[in-house]
Motif scaffolding. Structure first.
Motif, PDB file in Angstrom:
ATOM      1  N   GLY A 109     -49.747  10.985  -1.503  1.00  0.00           N
ATOM      2  CA  GLY A 109     -49.770  10.296  -2.783  1.00  0.00           C
ATOM      3  C   GLY A 109     -51.073   9.586  -3.105  1.00  0.00           C
ATOM      4  N   LEU A 110     -51.971   9.487  -2.138  1.00  0.00           N
ATOM      5  CA  LEU A 110     -53.258   8.841  -2.370  1.00  0.00           C
ATOM      6  C   LEU A 110     -54.366   9.877  -2.445  1.00  0.00           C
ATOM      7  N   LYS A 111     -55.437   9.534  -3.136  1.00  0.00           N
ATOM      8  CA  LYS A 111     -56.589  10.417  -3.242  1.00  0.00           C
ATOM      9  C   LYS A 111     -57.659  10.006  -2.237  1.00  0.00           C
ATOM     10  N   SER A 112     -58.436  10.986  -1.809  1.00  0.00           N
ATOM     11  CA  SER A 112     -59.624  10.687  -1.016  1.00  0.00           C
ATOM     12  C   SER A 112     -60.644  11.781  -1.265  1.00  0.00           C
ATOM     13  N   ASP A 113     -61.881  11.480  -1.024  1.00  0.00           N
ATOM     14  CA  ASP A 113     -62.967  12.441  -1.237  1.00  0.00           C
ATOM     15  C   ASP A 113     -63.566  12.856   0.098  1.00  0.00           C
ATOM     16  N   THR A 114     -62.691  13.175   1.048  1.00  0.00           N
ATOM     17  CA  THR A 114     -63.158  13.395   2.406  1.00  0.00           C
ATOM     18  C   THR A 114     -62.456  14.581   3.046  1.00  0.00           C
ATOM     19  N   LEU A 115     -63.225  15.349   3.797  1.00  0.00           N
ATOM     20  CA  LEU A 115     -62.686  16.411   4.635  1.00  0.00           C
ATOM     21  C   LEU A 115     -62.687  15.919   6.070  1.00  0.00           C
ATOM     22  N   SER A 164     -57.396  18.317  -1.741  1.00  0.00           N
ATOM     23  CA  SER A 164     -57.750  17.228  -2.655  1.00  0.00           C
ATOM     24  C   SER A 164     -59.212  17.321  -3.102  1.00  0.00           C
ATOM     25  N   LEU A 165     -60.068  17.834  -2.218  1.00  0.00           N
ATOM     26  CA  LEU A 165     -61.469  18.010  -2.602  1.00  0.00           C
ATOM     27  C   LEU A 165     -61.611  19.081  -3.668  1.00  0.00           C
ATOM     28  N   ILE A 166     -60.737  20.075  -3.623  1.00  0.00           N
ATOM     29  CA  ILE A 166     -60.828  21.187  -4.567  1.00  0.00           C
ATOM     30  C   ILE A 166     -60.208  20.839  -5.924  1.00  0.00           C
ATOM     31  N   ASP A 167     -58.990  20.244  -5.901  1.00  0.00           N
ATOM     32  CA  ASP A 167     -58.299  20.014  -7.184  1.00  0.00           C
ATOM     33  C   ASP A 167     -58.292  18.558  -7.640  1.00  0.00           C
ATOM     34  N   HIS A 168     -58.887  17.649  -6.854  1.00  0.00           N
ATOM     35  CA  HIS A 168     -59.009  16.236  -7.232  1.00  0.00           C
ATOM     36  C   HIS A 168     -57.635  15.556  -7.390  1.00  0.00           C
ATOM     37  N   GLU A 169     -56.614  16.123  -6.769  1.00  0.00           N
ATOM     38  CA  GLU A 169     -55.274  15.556  -6.847  1.00  0.00           C
ATOM     39  C   GLU A 169     -54.965  14.767  -5.567  1.00  0.00           C
ATOM     40  N   PRO A 170     -53.940  13.888  -5.606  1.00  0.00           N
ATOM     41  CA  PRO A 170     -53.561  13.135  -4.402  1.00  0.00           C
ATOM     42  C   PRO A 170     -53.081  14.074  -3.290  1.00  0.00           C
ATOM     43  N   HIS A 171     -53.125  13.578  -2.072  1.00  0.00           N
ATOM     44  CA  HIS A 171     -52.661  14.356  -0.923  1.00  0.00           C
ATOM     45  C   HIS A 171     -51.164  14.624  -1.044  1.00  0.00           C
ATOM     46  N   SER A 172     -50.760  15.846  -0.732  1.00  0.00           N
ATOM     47  CA  SER A 172     -49.353  16.235  -0.836  1.00  0.00           C
ATOM     48  C   SER A 172     -48.555  15.847   0.400  1.00  0.00           C
ATOM     49  N   ALA A 173     -49.229  15.406   1.459  1.00  0.00           N
ATOM     50  CA  ALA A 173     -48.542  15.013   2.696  1.00  0.00           C
ATOM     51  C   ALA A 173     -49.395  13.992   3.425  1.00  0.00           C
ATOM     52  N   GLY A 197     -68.002  14.158   3.353  1.00  0.00           N
ATOM     53  CA  GLY A 197     -67.707  13.751   1.982  1.00  0.00           C
ATOM     54  C   GLY A 197     -67.672  14.916   1.009  1.00  0.00           C
ATOM     55  N   ARG A 198     -67.205  14.639  -0.218  1.00  0.00           N
ATOM     56  CA  ARG A 198     -67.055  15.686  -1.228  1.00  0.00           C
ATOM     57  C   ARG A 198     -68.385  16.376  -1.549  1.00  0.00           C
ATOM     58  N   ALA A 199     -69.431  15.593  -1.808  1.00  0.00           N
ATOM     59  CA  ALA A 199     -70.709  16.178  -2.216  1.00  0.00           C
ATOM     60  C   ALA A 199     -71.235  17.125  -1.143  1.00  0.00           C
ATOM     61  N   GLU A 200     -71.129  16.699   0.115  1.00  0.00           N
ATOM     62  CA  GLU A 200     -71.623  17.530   1.210  1.00  0.00           C
ATOM     63  C   GLU A 200     -70.762  18.788   1.374  1.00  0.00           C
ATOM     64  N   PHE A 201     -69.443  18.629   1.175  1.00  0.00           N
ATOM     65  CA  PHE A 201     -68.540  19.777   1.263  1.00  0.00           C
ATOM     66  C   PHE A 201     -68.880  20.808   0.191  1.00  0.00           C
ATOM     67  N   GLU A 202     -69.068  20.344  -1.042  1.00  0.00           N
ATOM     68  CA  GLU A 202     -69.391  21.255  -2.135  1.00  0.00           C
ATOM     69  C   GLU A 202     -70.756  21.903  -1.908  1.00  0.00           C
TER      70      GLU A 202
END
Length: 224
Positions: free
Chosen positions: A46-52, A87-96, A110-115
């Motif tokens: 239910g929470l978002k994060s920008d991290t792998l 979450s990094l791909i669709d910018h949605e909260p974690h499903s689990a 982080g997101r920028a480095e992942f992309e």
């Protein structure tokens, strides 16, 4: 952690194994290492994060909770597995929720480095897609088992999935597996799972060892 050790750690992870030395160098400068204690939450439903998060060592469980607060274990993550890419791909909260089941070391990106890693790296993009497809197939299998199998079949399925072949070709679950965890995986009560496990032991389908491991007989597959 030295830069060299960062690169070595990255290249051991299948997701990053296709990177060129230049790409690996860029990621190694951005990646950090984080340790999670047993029971500590890595990502929360239910929470978002920008991290792998990429598991280097240890073990983590993927959990979801229903409206009545009951937990279901969806999967177990081990070395080389990763979480957070959806979450990094669709910018949605974690499903689990992902929770460390033992002392667990993760690489954090982080997101920028992942992309940046995905740009111009078709092999890595394909690896991400393959990982997502595997996760979807596992979810489909779990839905199918819950819908079509009885408790014996669902318990047998979990035990076989948790086992690996030892040097003698014997199927073994090396770590002690609790009845409560199995119950959360198969959607049954702990009491029911305990009765099923006891019956499987009495019938010789599984053999518990003094060191906590469990030997699995091939005939267990006939219950699925």
């Amino acid at each position: 952690m030295s830069m060299l050790s960062n690169i070595e750690l990255l290249l051991r992870v299948p997701l990053f194994s296709s990177m060129t030395s230049e790409q690996a160098d860029v990621v190694a400068k951005a990646v950090t290492k984080r340790r999670f204690k047993r029971g500590e939450v890595i990502v929360e439903q239910g929470l978002k994060s920008d991290t792998l998060f990429i598991v280097l060592s240890g073990r983590a469980r993927v959990l979801t909770t229903d409206g009545r607060g009951r937990e279901v274990i969806l999967a177990t993550l081990q070395m080389g597995d990763y979480v957070g890419e959806m979450s990094l791909i669709d910018h949605e909260p974690h499903s689990a929720t992902v929770q460390a089941d033992a002392l667990t070391d993760c690489l954090v990106l982080g997101r920028a480095e992942f992309e940046h890693c995905l740009e111009g790296n078709t092999a890595m993009a394909r690896a991400v897609m393959t990982g997502l497809v595997k996760r979807l197939r596992r979810a489909d299998q779990k839905i199918e088992s819950l819908a079509l199998m009885d408790v014996y079949g669902r318990v047998a399925h979990v035990l076989l999935e948790s086992a690996a072949h030892d040097v003698n070709g014997q199927m073994v679950i090396r770590d002690k597996i609790s009845r409560q965890d199995v119950a959360k995986m198969v959607g049954a009560s702990r009491e029911m799972v305990s009765r099923v496990m006891k019956d499987l032991e009495e019938r010789g389908y599984i053999v518990s060892q003094d060191n906590g491991s469990t030997h699995i007989q091939s005939v267990l597959g006939s219950l699925i």
